[in-house]
Design an enzyme around this catalytic site. Structure first.
Site, PDB file in Angstrom:
ATOM      1  N   HIS A 506      -5.658  -2.242  11.172  1.00 35.58           N
ATOM      2  CA  HIS A 506      -5.803  -3.650  10.797  1.00 35.58           C
ATOM      3  C   HIS A 506      -6.770  -3.726   9.625  1.00 35.58           C
ATOM      4  O   HIS A 506      -7.921  -4.136   9.771  1.00 35.58           O
ATOM      5  CB  HIS A 506      -6.364  -4.480  11.955  1.00 35.58           C
ATOM      6  CG  HIS A 506      -5.417  -4.668  13.079  1.00 35.58           C
ATOM      7  ND1 HIS A 506      -5.585  -5.624  14.045  1.00 35.58           N
ATOM      8  CD2 HIS A 506      -4.270  -4.041  13.407  1.00 35.58           C
ATOM      9  CE1 HIS A 506      -4.601  -5.566  14.918  1.00 35.58           C
ATOM     10  NE2 HIS A 506      -3.793  -4.593  14.550  1.00 35.58           N
TER      11      HIS A 506
HETATM   12  C1  LIG Z   1      -1.062   2.089  17.073  1.00 38.41           C
HETATM   13  C2  LIG Z   1      -0.894   0.812  16.293  1.00 38.41           C
HETATM   14  C3  LIG Z   1      -0.724  -0.382  16.973  1.00 38.41           C
HETATM   15  C4  LIG Z   1      -0.556  -1.567  16.253  1.00 38.41           C
HETATM   16  N1  LIG Z   1      -0.337  -2.714  16.933  1.00 38.41           N
HETATM   17  C5  LIG Z   1      -0.173  -3.879  16.291  1.00 38.41           C
HETATM   18  C6  LIG Z   1       0.086  -5.082  17.000  1.00 38.41           C
HETATM   19  O1  LIG Z   1       0.177  -5.096  18.222  1.00 38.41           O
HETATM   20  N2  LIG Z   1       0.245  -6.224  16.294  1.00 38.41           N
HETATM   21  C7  LIG Z   1       0.139  -6.259  14.946  1.00 38.41           C
HETATM   22  O2  LIG Z   1       0.268  -7.349  14.364  1.00 38.41           O
HETATM   23  N3  LIG Z   1      -0.075  -5.120  14.238  1.00 38.41           N
HETATM   24  C8  LIG Z   1      -0.240  -3.942  14.875  1.00 38.41           C
HETATM   25  N4  LIG Z   1      -0.450  -2.789  14.169  1.00 38.41           N
HETATM   26  C9  LIG Z   1      -0.498  -2.875  12.702  1.00 38.41           C
HETATM   27  C10 LIG Z   1       0.918  -2.876  12.143  1.00 38.41           C
HETATM   28  O3  LIG Z   1       1.544  -1.685  12.468  1.00 38.41           O
HETATM   29  C11 LIG Z   1       0.847  -3.078  10.618  1.00 38.41           C
HETATM   30  O4  LIG Z   1       0.210  -4.321  10.343  1.00 38.41           O
HETATM   31  C12 LIG Z   1       2.235  -3.129  10.011  1.00 38.41           C
HETATM   32  O5  LIG Z   1       2.996  -2.027  10.395  1.00 38.41           O
HETATM   33  C13 LIG Z   1       2.111  -3.181   8.493  1.00 38.41           C
HETATM   34  O6  LIG Z   1       3.397  -3.214   7.922  1.00 38.41           O
HETATM   35  P1  LIG Z   1       3.595  -2.793   6.411  1.00 38.41           P
HETATM   36  O7  LIG Z   1       5.028  -2.907   6.103  1.00 38.41           O
HETATM   37  O8  LIG Z   1       2.634  -3.531   5.564  1.00 38.41           O
HETATM   38  O9  LIG Z   1       3.113  -1.257   6.369  1.00 38.41           O
HETATM   39  P2  LIG Z   1       3.789   0.051   7.005  1.00 38.41           P
HETATM   40  O10 LIG Z   1       4.611  -0.266   8.189  1.00 38.41           O
HETATM   41  O11 LIG Z   1       2.720   1.066   7.148  1.00 38.41           O
HETATM   42  O12 LIG Z   1       4.783   0.525   5.874  1.00 38.41           O
HETATM   43  C14 LIG Z   1       4.304   1.059   4.668  1.00 38.41           C
HETATM   44  C15 LIG Z   1       5.188   2.241   4.301  1.00 38.41           C
HETATM   45  O13 LIG Z   1       4.879   2.591   2.968  1.00 38.41           O
HETATM   46  C16 LIG Z   1       4.983   3.994   2.860  1.00 38.41           C
HETATM   47  N5  LIG Z   1       4.198   4.386   1.672  1.00 38.41           N
HETATM   48  C17 LIG Z   1       2.851   4.254   1.492  1.00 38.41           C
HETATM   49  N6  LIG Z   1       2.515   4.710   0.274  1.00 38.41           N
HETATM   50  C18 LIG Z   1       3.665   5.113  -0.323  1.00 38.41           C
HETATM   51  C19 LIG Z   1       3.947   5.690  -1.583  1.00 38.41           C
HETATM   52  N7  LIG Z   1       3.000   5.898  -2.481  1.00 38.41           N
HETATM   53  N8  LIG Z   1       5.235   6.016  -1.861  1.00 38.41           N
HETATM   54  C20 LIG Z   1       6.240   5.797  -0.944  1.00 38.41           C
HETATM   55  N9  LIG Z   1       5.998   5.268   0.271  1.00 38.41           N
HETATM   56  C21 LIG Z   1       4.732   4.921   0.571  1.00 38.41           C
HETATM   57  C22 LIG Z   1       4.405   4.513   4.152  1.00 38.41           C
HETATM   58  O14 LIG Z   1       4.839   5.834   4.404  1.00 38.41           O
HETATM   59  C23 LIG Z   1       4.948   3.486   5.149  1.00 38.41           C
HETATM   60  O15 LIG Z   1       6.155   3.902   5.689  1.00 38.41           O
HETATM   61  C24 LIG Z   1      -0.591  -1.568  14.833  1.00 38.41           C
HETATM   62  C25 LIG Z   1      -0.747  -0.353  14.162  1.00 38.41           C
HETATM   63  C26 LIG Z   1      -0.894   0.826  14.871  1.00 38.41           C
HETATM   64  C27 LIG Z   1      -1.051   2.104  14.123  1.00 38.41           C
END
Ligand SMILES: Cc1cc2nc3c(=O)[nH]c(=O)nc-3n(C[C@H](O)[C@H](O)[C@H](O)COP(=O)(O)OP(=O)(O)OC[C@H]3O[C@@H](n4cnc5c(N)ncnc54)[C@H](O)[C@@H]3O)c2cc1C
Ligand code: SF4
Length: 586
Positions: A506
């Site tokens: 977070h």
């Molecule tokens: C154990 C755990 C429990 C959680 N529980 C909750 C919950 O209950 N409720 C909640 O609201 N949130 C929760 N979260 C947080 C939630 O997972 C994140 O807020 C959410 O996944 C963010 O989504 P996103 O698309 O921004 O990032 P991500 O899902 O991380 O996606 C980003 C992607 O970008 C890729 N990437 C990064 N840099 C590059 C690059 N340079 N080139 C190519 N690809 C790249 C990464 O590999 C990744 O796949 C939790 C997280 C964890 C780890």
């Protein structure tokens, strides 16, 4: 020399919720979309038979490999930052199809109207002098009413299972699915908080309570409470994640390609507009240039910040002068302060907490945002309190009351005695931004490709410490009403300081949204002020952190951003909103 590939309409960096939503909406609108994901390919079937606590909860197999990519951390300017070599309890983030969004727990909240207009509301209620000079809190440039339709859309895509929060903001519709089952622990918490005059409601969950078909036609199955949820992918396809929803939707259009093992190193541009991205295959180290009309950075807060910095887009924030926007307003729900605030031990009650789901819980919002009157508190904003039953995995959960030795006969006896007799009650704080909490590129440490790591400079203030003390007090009050015989609340020391383990998944800020390019990096459509065909989507755009989990708000803003992207591509280009001068005073 990088191999130049054929141009596409849109390139999306990252395949989590943020990137997946952008990809689905743009490919549905007929645009050719390529999603570059640095991690390996994976699907639901890869999670079959993976209920292995040692591998996933302790060794963090789904989290990113910190020997290849990590961040550095320090408290103060002038100190040398040290690389983060170990995931704390909650890993920083993930790589692979679906990103961190695959092994999340599924707690899904809307943030309050207060959050989006936080500076104005604080000033209206308490006067401007109440905001410390170094607390650079700002309005977001949108209101909750503007965001409500996007929240509704997100909840329907993810099949959120919940009960309407009695103190929550207005909604255009109910949750698409009923809440999850009520366990005895949840009932005990709900009864006790009601008796204390609070307003409990069932935790809104992306661990879906019944089989559900979302508006895009994707099926999410019913959760079976397997309890290997948080930090695991769901082998039952019952946890809403990008693999079972938005990426599937994008695939069906025929306009979408996901390219795994594609680590984006730079957004390429001519100073005014992006021309595409440069990426490297981590397995072969071959480099490719992917030209595109529009670039979406959805690489989690850290990847988004780093890409902006490495690509030279926007001015780096300088904590000494307050000038520059990239890297500003780093915040997180810091681990170790305000988290698990009370452990309640019961002599006469046993709970089957080994059964559970990522988002099986009950919450009170009575101290959230402006539900709490900050006139007499020694902090601003607030916190929520919840009980959750996500499966008391055997290695991670061996609780004994404080004072018990951590070895020997007494430890063994108490560990067996209390195995079914304790519950955790926790809080989550709203986190404010400060001039001294920021991100930039580390001058010393580099990643496996030779690029500088992201450096976090951050420390606690009494705002976080004081709020943590009140969270512990309130959690203990609830535990007492629940009839606990022993209540342990970890003490919050007056000088407790942030460490790299305080930073977790977070985490937010650094490419924040607003109305004024002097104080924000993107507008409310997540469009970069100085580079109109780059959209940066995710928690990086939050000017501060609300006091509940971020992903629903990330999802809602991703839908808003996707709408903006389509408008941009269909129109004559240009900025989607005019800039204004913000009221922020630093
Ligand atoms: C154990 C755990 C429990 C959680 N529980 C909750 C919950 O209950 N409720 C909640 O609201 N949130 C929760 N979260 C947080 C939630 O997972 C994140 O807020 C959410 O996944 C963010 O989504 P996103 O698309 O921004 O990032 P991500 O899902 O991380 O996606 C980003 C992607 O970008 C890729 N990437 C990064 N840099 C590059 C690059 N340079 N080139 C190519 N690809 C790249 C990464 O590999 C990744 O796949 C939790 C997280 C964890 C780890
Ligand atoms: S608890 Fe439910 S949603 Fe979570 S992994 Fe198990 S079946 Fe899937």
């Amino acid at each position: 020399m990088a191999e130049k590939l054929d141009k596409v309409d849109v390139v999306v960096v990252g395949s989590g919720w943020a990137g997946g939503i952008a990809a689905a909406e743009l490919s549905k609108a007929g645009y050719k979309v390529v999603c570059l994901e640095r991690g390996k390919e994976r699907s639901t079937k890869d999670f079959v038979g993976s209920k292995d606590e040692l591998r996933y909860t302790k060794r963090h197999e789904l989290a990113q490999d910190l020997t290849k990519q990590t961040m550095t951390f320090r408290n103060n300017v002038g100190e040398d930052a040290i690389p983060m070599r170990k995931h704390n309890g909650y890993p920083i983030y993930d790589e692979g199809t679906g990103g961190t969004s695959v092994h999340w727990s599924g707690w899904s909240y809307r943030w309050l109207p207060f959050d989006f207009e936080i500076r104005s509301k604080i000033i209206e209620k308490y006067g401007e002098e109440r905001i410390p000079k170094d607390m650079i809190v700002q309005d977001w440039g949108v209101t909750y009413d503007d965001m409500e339709p996007y929240y509704d859309k997100w909840e329907k895509t993810a099949g959120i299972s919940g009960e309407v929060n009695p103190l929550g903001p207005p909604r255009s519709d109910e949750y698409p699915n009923p809440p999850m089952k009520e366990s005895p622990a949840i009932r005990l918490f709900a009864d006790a908080t009601k008796k204390l005059g609070y307003h409990p409601f069932r935790m809104p969950a992306a661990t879906v309570s019944q089989q559900y078909v979302n508006p895009d036609g994707e099926t999410i199955n019913a959760c079976v409470f397997c309890a290997f949820c948080s930090m695991y992918g769901c082998d039952f396809a019952a946890k809403a994640d990008p693999i079972v929803t938005v990426l599937k939707t994008a695939q069906k259009t025929g306009n979408f390609e996901i390219r795994n093992n594609a680590h984006v190193k730079r957004i390429l541009h001519d100073g005014k507009k992006a021309t595409g991205v440069l990426y490297v295959d981590p397995l072969t180290l071959e480099e490719f240039e992917q030209p595109a009309d529009l670039v979406v950075s959805a690489a989690f807060f850290s990847g988004n910040n780093r890409l902006m910095m490495l690509s030279g887009i926007g001015e780096q924030y300088n904590p000494e002068t307050g000038k520059g926007v990239i890297g500003k307003n780093f915040t997180s729900h810091y681990t170790g302060i305000g988290g698990n605030a009370a452990t309640a031990y019961f002599e006469d009650k046993k709970f089957n907490t080994f059964a559970g789901a990522g988002a099986l819980g009950c919450v009170i919002d009575d101290f959230n945002g402006d539900h709490i009157d900050n006139t007499d508190t020694d902090f601003l904003h607030g916190f929520n309190i919840s009980i959750f039953q996500d499966g008391a995995a055997a290695i991670a959960n061996n609780r004994v009351p404080q004072g018990t030795p951590y070895w020997g006969k007494e430890f063994k006896e108490k560990s067996v005695h209390y195995a079914h007799r304790y519950l955790n009650i926790g809080g989550m704080q709203g986190t404010m931004p400060y001039t001294h909490n920021y991100l930039d590129l580390d001058p010393t440490y580099k990643d496996v490709y030779g690029d500088p790591l992201l450096r976090i400079t951050a420390k606690f203030t009494d705002q976080e410490r004081n709020m943590a003390k009140m969270i512990a007090e309130k959690c203990a009050e609830i535990a007492e009403e629940m009839g606990a015989d022993i209540i342990d609340t970890p003490p919050v020391a007056d000088d407790v300081e942030m460490t790299s383990s305080s930073v977790n998944t977070h985490a937010a800020g650094g490419v924040i949204m607003g109305v004024d390019p002097e104080t924000s990096a993107v507008n409310t459509y997540s469009q970069v002020w100085g580079m109109e065909n780059v959209f940066v989507v995710g928690g990086s755009s939050f000017p501060h952190f609300g006091n509940s989990n971020p992903t629903e708000t990330i999802g809602a803003f991703a839908y808003r951003a996707a709408e903006g992207m389509i408008k941009y591509l269909k129109g004559d280009g240009g900025l989607l909103v005019e800039s204004k001068t913000s009221k922020e005073t630093v």
